[in-house]
Structures are given as C-alpha cells and as structure tokens.
Scaffold this active site. Structure first.
Site, PDB file in Angstrom:
ATOM      1  N   ASP A   1       0.802  -1.439   0.011  1.00  0.00           N
ATOM      2  CA  ASP A   1       0.003   0.007  -0.128  1.00  0.00           C
ATOM      3  C   ASP A   1       0.882   1.107   0.123  1.00  0.00           C
ATOM      4  OD1 ASP A   1      -2.170   1.860   0.188  1.00  0.00           O
ATOM      5  OD2 ASP A   1      -2.392   1.551   2.400  1.00  0.00           O
TER       6      ASP A   1
ATOM      7  N   ASP B   1       0.620   5.525   0.087  1.00  0.00           N
ATOM      8  CA  ASP B   1      -0.206   6.316   0.186  1.00  0.00           C
ATOM      9  C   ASP B   1       0.397   7.881   0.391  1.00  0.00           C
ATOM     10  OD1 ASP B   1      -2.135   8.269   1.426  1.00  0.00           O
ATOM     11  OD2 ASP B   1      -3.455   6.738   2.068  1.00  0.00           O
TER      12      ASP B   1
ATOM     13  N   ASP C   1       3.757   1.489   2.713  1.00  0.00           N
ATOM     14  CA  ASP C   1       3.031   1.482   4.185  1.00  0.00           C
ATOM     15  C   ASP C   1       3.609   0.317   4.699  1.00  0.00           C
ATOM     16  OD1 ASP C   1       1.417   1.950   6.150  1.00  0.00           O
ATOM     17  OD2 ASP C   1      -0.262   2.519   5.266  1.00  0.00           O
TER      18      ASP C   1
END
Length: 407
Positions: free
Chosen positions: A94, A96, A303
């Site tokens: 992930d 972000d 992440d």
C-alpha cells in the site's frame, strides 16, 4: 444527514445503479466491510455468495467506503477473527501520499504525481526485478484517494506469515542493510616484518565493490556508488555537502582530498571491483555516504504496517471513494505510466450538470480536461462537485440560500 452527505449519497447511488464492483479472486472466502454516509458505524464480518447479492447491497445501502479482506477464511462472515478460520492472504503493498515527506505542502495533483512515481519504482525495481513476480501476478489499483495498491494473489505467497511479509518490507525499504556485506573488507598480506617474537604479517584491509553480475541490493549499491564517484569528482564541496548530508560537517579540505584521491582512481575502481587504490579515509568516507545517504534514496516507499497484516481489509476495486468520489481503479503497469486519476478515475455516471456549491477557500482544479478556478458561491459540473465536496473544500448549495431558509 447534512446536505453534503445527501448529495454524495445521491451521486453514489446513481453510480452503483450503473456500475458493479469488481469481485476479487475467491470472493466467497473474503470478508467485506463498509462505511456509510447516513450512519456512524463500520459494518464488517459480511460475505456474499454471488456478485448479484453484493450489487443489490451496494445499490440499497450506498456505502461511502467499501472494503474486502486480503485474507481468505473458511467462514468469512463469522463475528470474530478466530471463528473465521484463516486460510491464507494475498500479499499487499500500500502506498499512500500522506506518508510522503512534505506531503502537507503538496497539492492533491502533486501528491498523486509523486506517489505514482513511488509505485513505478516499487513495481519495476523490486516486485518485477528483485522479487521476480511477473506482471500478470501483480494487480495494481488506484485507491480512489491518495495512493495505489499492489495486490499479489499468487499461491506462492498465500501462506506467508507476518514475519516473512515484514522481511519483504524490510528488504524493499532498506531497513537493516549491512553495509559491510555490500562492501566487504578484503584482507591482503602486504609484507612481513621480523620481531622479537617472530615474524609479523602486515595486512591491508580494503573495501571490495560488488561485481557487475551481482543482484539485488548489491547491484543497486554498485550503481549508486558509480553515481557517487562521479559526484565526488565533479561537484564543488559545498554542493556535495547539500547532496549528501552525512558529510555536511566535514571540512572542505577533507572533501577536496577525497575528490583528488577518487579522481586518480575513477577509471579502475569498477574494472577491478575494489577500492584498494584509494586511501583508507577515502574508502570509509565513500562507504559512510553510501550507507547513510545513498541507500535510503534507493529504497522504495511502502506503508510498513499494511504488508505484514495478514487480516487486513483493503478498498474494493470498482467501488467509489467517499472522500473524493473517484473510482477505485485497476490498471496495468503500462497504464500506470500515463494514469491521471482526475481524468481516468472519474465515473462516467457523474454528469456535466452544474451544481451549486460554496467554496471554503479559493481552489484551482484540472479535471476531465477542464480547468476550474473556483471561489465563493459558484457552480461546478457534478463530477467536480462530488470531488470538491468529498474533499471538504466546498459545501453543497449556496450559503445565501441556506440563510434565507431560516426565515
């Protein structure tokens, strides 16, 4: 429910009437979870036996955020994690934009552009290259908000535990890299000296450079050292200090000596794959810069808590994001290069119909090939209004109309 939520709910319902979410692999073994516009709750521990049942739920309930589990369960709708009976999980990365350095000073398009660069680096330098996953096994998805996900549903990673997944994160982010493994010492006898106790052998300890056929981080660091050597030879010491903070406290005279030393050996360093022609201080200075400055710059962004979490829920592809109205969009690696969420992830169900909005601050927006310069009470096409209201930079309706309704 306020006017903003009512407007978004109406637009989302129209979207779900015309579009179906994309069912993940083995969806009957997945847990689903949702958040809503009209209630303060998270509804989890759900499963759907058919795509049609999920479609009906989305149209009837109109979730603001939709998720599914990266894990597979024997009983995905069981109310506790233990009762679900974990079977395995996809490998998820992930990215972000809120984790980017300086993100608080970036505009939304700037964040999207930077995090896309990070995703390209992750896929090309690590997932496809070092870790050897084929493009067909890496499913890239725009999150609908500020980032991207890489899903790897391969059976080869299905049963990896938390520890193994954390090791992958450490590898990608260069956590705990042993610089002496990358540039090991080579001990070579240089001479023998007679002493009262006998003979003593003098040994030179010089740093080796990874050979060109090395792989992974050793290859990456070899290439990084090539760039560093060129910078040391070509840059003024003041500029070198700015580029490489680990030497910012060094005297300019020290850096000039290092420069002269490296210049004299630049041609042979990577032919012989050793720093033996450099003096010891230069060798250790180069290794210091490589470990403290260069290695972190060669790492990829992820992440860190997400990947090791084998019971994570992640956004459902084909759903829309409650804070932007953008579609959670699967894309190929080739599509990622030119992907612009404000052009390519805007649902076609949103119309060009002008919607009255009140801006909370002046705002510039490029969306669907149009440039908007917005302030105060104004109008914007529905697709832009959904984005602006979701991002909380605008309110639905005009403030003057709301004041009049009080009398």
């Amino acid at each position: 429910m306020d006017s903003n939520s009512r407007f978004l709910l109406k637009s989302f319902r129209k979207y779900y009437r015309e579009n179906h979410p994309i069912m993940p692999d083995r969806f009957t073994k997945r847990e689903f979870g949702f958040m809503f516009f009209d209630r303060q709750m998270v509804q989890r521990h759900m499963s759907f036996p058919t795509p049609e049942e999920l479609n009906r739920f989305m149209i009837a309930q109109v979730p603001s955020h939709s998720y599914y589990s990266t894990a597979y369960y024997r009983k995905p709708s069981a109310p506790t994690m233990d009762e679900k009976e974990w079977l395995g999980a996809d490998l998820i990365f992930d990215l972000d934009a809120d984790h980017l350095e300086g993100a608080e000073k970036m505009s939304y398009p700037e964040m999207l552009s930077k995090i896309k660069e990070e995703m390209i680096d992750l896929t090309d330098s690590f997932l496809f290259s070092d870790l050897g996953f084929g493009e067909e096994n890496v499913h890239i998805t725009f999150s609908g908000g500020r980032g991207y996900h890489a899903h790897i549903p391969s059976k080869d990673v299905l049963t990896l535990g938390t520890h193994e997944r954390r090791e992958l994160v450490d590898y990608i982010t260069c956590s705990g890299l042993n610089i002496d493994w990358v540039f090991p010492f080579q001990r070579v006898a240089t001479s023998q000296v007679r002493t009262a106790a006998g003979k003593r052998t003098n040994v030179a300890k010089d740093r080796l450079i990874p050979p060109p056929e090395a792989g992974g981080w050793r290859r990456r660091m070899r290439n990084g050292l090539m760039d560093l050597v060129n910078d040391v030879c070509d840059l003024d010491p003041k500029i070198l200090k700015k580029e490489y903070p680990s030497v910012s406290a060094s005297a300019n005279s020290t850096l000039i000596k290092m420069r002269d030393d490296v210049r004299s050996s630049r041609k042979v360093l990577f032919e012989k794959n050793t720093m033996a022609t450099l003096n010891r201080n230069t060798q250790e200075m180069l290794v210091k810069i490589m470990g403290e400055d260069v290695a972190p710059s060669l790492a990829a962004e992820v992440d860190k808590p997400v990947t090791p979490d084998i019971k994570r829920i992640i956004r459902l592809p084909g759903s829309v994001h409650g804070k932007t109205g953008l579609r959670v969009t699967p894309i190929t690696r080739d599509e990622l290069t030119g992907f612009d969420p404000l052009q390519n992830a805007v649902p076609s169900s949103y119309s060009d119909e002008p919607i009255r909005i009140t801006m909370k601050k002046d705002y510039e927006l490029d969306m669907m090939g149009e440039h908007f310069s917005l302030s105060g009470e104004t109008e914007a096409p529905e697709y832009a209004a959904v984005f602006l209201i979701g991002r909380r930079v605008a309110d639905h309706g005009h403030l003057s109309e709301k004041k009049e309704s009080l009398f």
